[in-house]
Design a protein around this motif. Structure first.
Motif, mmCIF file in Angstrom:
data_model
loop_
_atom_site.group_PDB
_atom_site.id
_atom_site.type_symbol
_atom_site.label_atom_id
_atom_site.label_comp_id
_atom_site.label_asym_id
_atom_site.label_seq_id
_atom_site.Cartn_x
_atom_site.Cartn_y
_atom_site.Cartn_z
ATOM 1 N N GLY A 169 -3.035 16.447 -13.275
ATOM 2 C CA GLY A 169 -3.426 17.640 -12.539
ATOM 3 C C GLY A 169 -3.985 17.337 -11.158
ATOM 4 N N LEU A 170 -4.652 16.200 -11.031
ATOM 5 C CA LEU A 170 -5.315 15.864 -9.767
ATOM 6 C C LEU A 170 -4.430 15.086 -8.791
ATOM 7 C CD1 LEU A 170 -8.834 14.826 -11.155
ATOM 8 C CD2 LEU A 170 -8.290 16.896 -9.857
ATOM 9 N N PHE A 171 -3.540 14.238 -9.326
ATOM 10 C CA PHE A 171 -2.875 13.275 -8.438
ATOM 11 C C PHE A 171 -1.353 13.292 -8.432
ATOM 12 C CE2 PHE A 171 -7.000 11.295 -9.603
ATOM 13 C CZ PHE A 171 -7.564 11.247 -8.333
ATOM 14 N N LEU A 172 -0.706 13.885 -9.428
ATOM 15 C CA LEU A 172 0.761 13.798 -9.479
ATOM 16 C C LEU A 172 1.406 14.988 -8.779
ATOM 17 C CD1 LEU A 172 3.290 12.323 -10.571
ATOM 18 C CD2 LEU A 172 3.153 13.784 -12.593
ATOM 19 N N PHE A 194 3.476 11.379 -1.552
ATOM 20 C CA PHE A 194 2.652 10.248 -1.985
ATOM 21 C C PHE A 194 2.018 9.542 -0.785
ATOM 22 C CE2 PHE A 194 4.703 10.363 -6.212
ATOM 23 C CZ PHE A 194 3.590 10.124 -6.998
ATOM 24 N N HIS A 195 2.690 9.605 0.362
ATOM 25 C CA HIS A 195 2.167 8.968 1.570
ATOM 26 C C HIS A 195 0.782 9.520 1.916
ATOM 27 C CE1 HIS A 195 2.362 6.957 5.450
ATOM 28 N NE2 HIS A 195 1.959 8.081 6.014
ATOM 29 N N LYS A 196 0.571 10.807 1.674
ATOM 30 C CA LYS A 196 -0.731 11.421 1.961
ATOM 31 C C LYS A 196 -1.830 10.810 1.103
ATOM 32 C CE LYS A 196 1.598 15.776 3.033
ATOM 33 N NZ LYS A 196 1.895 17.142 2.536
ATOM 34 N N LEU A 197 -1.477 10.415 -0.137
ATOM 35 C CA LEU A 197 -2.455 9.761 -1.011
ATOM 36 C C LEU A 197 -2.624 8.294 -0.633
ATOM 37 C CD1 LEU A 197 -1.398 11.155 -4.521
ATOM 38 C CD2 LEU A 197 -3.535 11.642 -3.336
ATOM 39 N N ASN A 198 -1.512 7.619 -0.354
ATOM 40 C CA ASN A 198 -1.560 6.189 -0.063
ATOM 41 C C ASN A 198 -2.316 5.867 1.219
ATOM 42 O OD1 ASN A 198 -0.046 5.381 -2.338
ATOM 43 N ND2 ASN A 198 1.872 5.894 -1.302
ATOM 44 N N ARG A 209 0.815 -1.217 0.000
ATOM 45 C CA ARG A 209 0.000 0.000 0.000
ATOM 46 C C ARG A 209 0.849 1.268 0.000
ATOM 47 N NH1 ARG A 209 -5.155 1.587 3.905
ATOM 48 N NH2 ARG A 209 -5.471 3.654 2.985
ATOM 49 N N SER A 210 2.059 1.183 0.513
ATOM 50 C CA SER A 210 2.893 2.376 0.621
ATOM 51 C C SER A 210 3.357 2.907 -0.741
ATOM 52 C CB SER A 210 4.118 2.090 1.494
ATOM 53 O OG SER A 210 4.978 1.168 0.858
ATOM 54 N N VAL A 211 3.220 2.095 -1.819
ATOM 55 C CA VAL A 211 3.596 2.569 -3.157
ATOM 56 C C VAL A 211 2.411 2.489 -4.129
ATOM 57 C CG1 VAL A 211 6.050 2.030 -2.904
ATOM 58 C CG2 VAL A 211 4.500 0.279 -3.797
ATOM 59 N N ARG A 212 1.205 2.430 -3.567
ATOM 60 C CA ARG A 212 0.016 2.229 -4.412
ATOM 61 C C ARG A 212 -0.131 3.324 -5.468
ATOM 62 N NH1 ARG A 212 -5.526 1.436 -1.337
ATOM 63 N NH2 ARG A 212 -4.481 -0.535 -0.870
ATOM 64 N N TRP A 213 -0.081 4.594 -5.046
ATOM 65 C CA TRP A 213 -0.308 5.682 -6.000
ATOM 66 C C TRP A 213 0.914 5.929 -6.880
ATOM 67 C CZ3 TRP A 213 -4.608 7.788 -7.735
ATOM 68 C CH2 TRP A 213 -5.779 7.588 -7.001
ATOM 69 N N GLN A 214 2.106 5.610 -6.386
ATOM 70 C CA GLN A 214 3.278 5.680 -7.253
ATOM 71 C C GLN A 214 3.117 4.695 -8.417
ATOM 72 O OE1 GLN A 214 3.312 5.736 -3.893
ATOM 73 N NE2 GLN A 214 5.358 6.183 -3.089
ATOM 74 N N LEU A 215 2.650 3.481 -8.089
ATOM 75 C CA LEU A 215 2.492 2.442 -9.098
ATOM 76 C C LEU A 215 1.388 2.795 -10.090
ATOM 77 C CD1 LEU A 215 3.533 -0.362 -9.926
ATOM 78 C CD2 LEU A 215 1.753 -1.368 -8.494
ATOM 79 N N ILE A 216 0.257 3.290 -9.572
ATOM 80 C CA ILE A 216 -0.845 3.708 -10.450
ATOM 81 C C ILE A 216 -0.367 4.806 -11.397
ATOM 82 C CG2 ILE A 216 -3.082 4.889 -10.495
ATOM 83 C CD1 ILE A 216 -3.724 3.451 -7.833
ATOM 84 N N THR A 217 0.388 5.767 -10.864
ATOM 85 C CA THR A 217 0.886 6.881 -11.672
ATOM 86 C C THR A 217 1.785 6.397 -12.799
ATOM 87 O OG1 THR A 217 0.777 8.407 -9.802
ATOM 88 C CG2 THR A 217 2.269 9.001 -11.592
#
Length: 503
Positions: free
Chosen positions: A454-457, A472-476, A269-277
């Protein structure tokens, strides 16, 4: 004065290292895409003659086209294989040695290509394209990683982006070498397919003289002395304590952690949004239609009245356009930032896709619309080069730590090659089914990509890996209590979730 001279020397070493790695690296991707346009009819004739001589059978046009499509498209499948083996290769051999060993695939492919005509075997061309694809797949992953880990923080984006500059240069070089007056003739096509060996030889002769990635030497190998020596050579002066401390901090945080495997990232989970990006932007790089517009350009140029003999010269302008845009992006990325360049590129491409669709719709009714279509091709390629072409390759280096980075590049590379294959196979059907509206799906991809960025990166320009991970931690871990969030910020380690935040 001596300090200044040393810094100039280091700048030269860094520039030469970049040139050496890229000439035999990402340049091959662009070069091997471009050289396949010129010999199309000659290789198709060779395929037909081979069938006739072997089995006394004349192939129909659609059968020849099918074999040719396999030859062109299998490059993408080779690239996918290369992306998948790049991670384990970099972990085992290091970044520099991986690039050197990668030339085995290239030289083998060149040998198959140059002997295919004498052997009267179109199958050898297919094998050659697979091997060259593997070479490109490895270099597209390893080279940005090598550059990102070797460059100083304030130049990390510009140095990493040089991968895209050399890719675009490879396209232009391939278009020039593929001219009928050089190697694009009926008698020379086998030498054209094997000419990619020359940049490979240059890399084999020059790259061994340059240092390995300092981060790899310290974090993966635990060789502090070699890391300091590499930093001295690359910086031209005594190593700054802040830079060495940052690498040592990352080493401490990843101590005892084995290199992540691709499937590990999907469950972390700690790299979830990095991976999605990384997955979204790597896919969008191919699904945005930039490679397709190169193939569609010939039709548009002919509709605008350009003679068939002159189309090959106009086509060089498209590659030059992307090359110029990548250089501009290289100059601007450390001023404007990654997010701005990526988002701006996709927004501009969305606009030009709409204008291009309108121009194609009215091309048969308004005489000057064909010239607007030509202009849209160049502006579309320029917009791609200004953002997605280069920034996409920089992101995995900046948003993943040392243990997760090879796996992240494997996933990013896989998404890129799979979508390149899908686009190459589907585009002819899009043209036949949607006609002048064939670029509407590409425009939609560009628009959705711009919205996501614009929304997530978060912006990564000039930031340490720890600061980027914190954003990214704030998103994850969005939605957790403030108390838990403050605890996790203190205990969170790059690429690893602390016990207090694990679910």
């Amino acid at each position: 004065m001596e300090h200044t001279d040393a810094q100039k020397s280091s700048s030269l070493i860094l520039v030469l290292m970049v040139a050496s790695a890229a000439i035999g690296g990402t340049l091959q991707y662009g070069y091997n895409l471009a050289i396949m346009n010129s010999p199309t009819t000659f290789i198709q004739t060779f395929i037909n003659e081979t069938f006739l001589e072997r089995w006394d059978m004349q192939l129909q046009d659609y059968q020849v086209t099918l074999v040719w499509t396999i030859i062109v498209s299998i490059f993408s499948l080779g690239g996918l294989a290369g992306a998948l083996i790049a991670g384990p290769m970099t972990i085992r051999f290091g970044r520099k040695k991986c690039l050197l060993l990668n030339n085995i695939f290239l030289m083998s492919g060149a040998l198959f290509a140059v002997t295919s005509r004498a052997a009267k075997s179109f199958e050898m061309i297919i094998i050659s394209r697979v091997l060259v694809g593997i070479n490109a797949g490895v270099s597209m992953n390893v080279q940005p990683m090598y550059f990102g880990e070797s460059a100083p923080k304030h130049l990390r984006g510009a140095i990493s982006l040089s991968s895209a500059v050399f890719t675009a240069f490879g396209v232009v070089l391939g278009q020039i070498v593929g001219l009928r007056e050089i190697l694009g003739s009926e008698w020379c096509w086998q030498y054209l397919l094997a000419s990619n060996a020359i940049p490979g030889f240059i890399q084999l002769l020059t790259l061994p003289w340059f240092p390995e990635s300092p981060r790899y030497l310290l974090i993966d190998r635990g060789d502090k002395e070699a890391c300091i020596n590499a930093l001295r050579r690359l910086r031209g002066c005594e190593v700054q304590s802040s830079e060495l401390d940052e690498i040592l901090e990352e080493q401490a945080e990843t101590k005892g952690m084995r290199p992540a495997r691709p499937w590990d990232l999907f469950t972390d989970r700690s790299v979830r949004w990095q991976l999605i990006t990384v997955m979204i932007i790597s896919s969008a790089m191919q699904l945005c239609g930039n490679d397709s517009i190169y193939f569609y350009a010939t039709y548009v140029f002919k509709e605008a009245g350009v003679s068939a003999e002159k189309v090959q010269y106009i086509t060089i302008g498209t590659g030059t356009c992307e090359f110029t845009a990548c250089i501009l992006c290289n100059l601007l990325i450390e001023r404007k930032g990654r997010r701005f360049m990526l988002m701006g590129g996709f927004i501009l491409m969305t606009i030009w896709a709409v204008v291009f669709t309108i121009a194609l719709s009215f091309q048969n009714h308004v005489s000057w619309m064909s010239y607007l279509s030509m202009a849209c091709i160049f502006t579309y390629i320029l917009s791609f080069g200004m953002g997605p072409a280069g920034v996409t390759g920089v992101l995995p280096t900046e948003i993943f730590n040392q243990t997760a980075r090879p796996a992240a590049y494997m996933i990013a590379g896989s998404m890129m090659w799979i979508n390149l294959f899908i686009t190459g196979m589907l585009f002819p059907f899009l043209v036949s089914e949607l006609s002048e509206f064939c670029f509407v799906p590409f425009g939609a991809v560009c628009l959705l990509s711009a919205l996501y960025i614009g929304l997530f990166l978060p912006e990564t320009k000039g930031k340490s890996l720890q600061a980027i991970t914190s954003e990214f931690h704030k998103l994850n871990f969005k939605g957790q209590s403030k108390q838990c969030e403050s605890q996790s910020q203190a205990q969170y380690q790059l690429g690893e979730v602390s016990h207090s935040t694990a679910l």
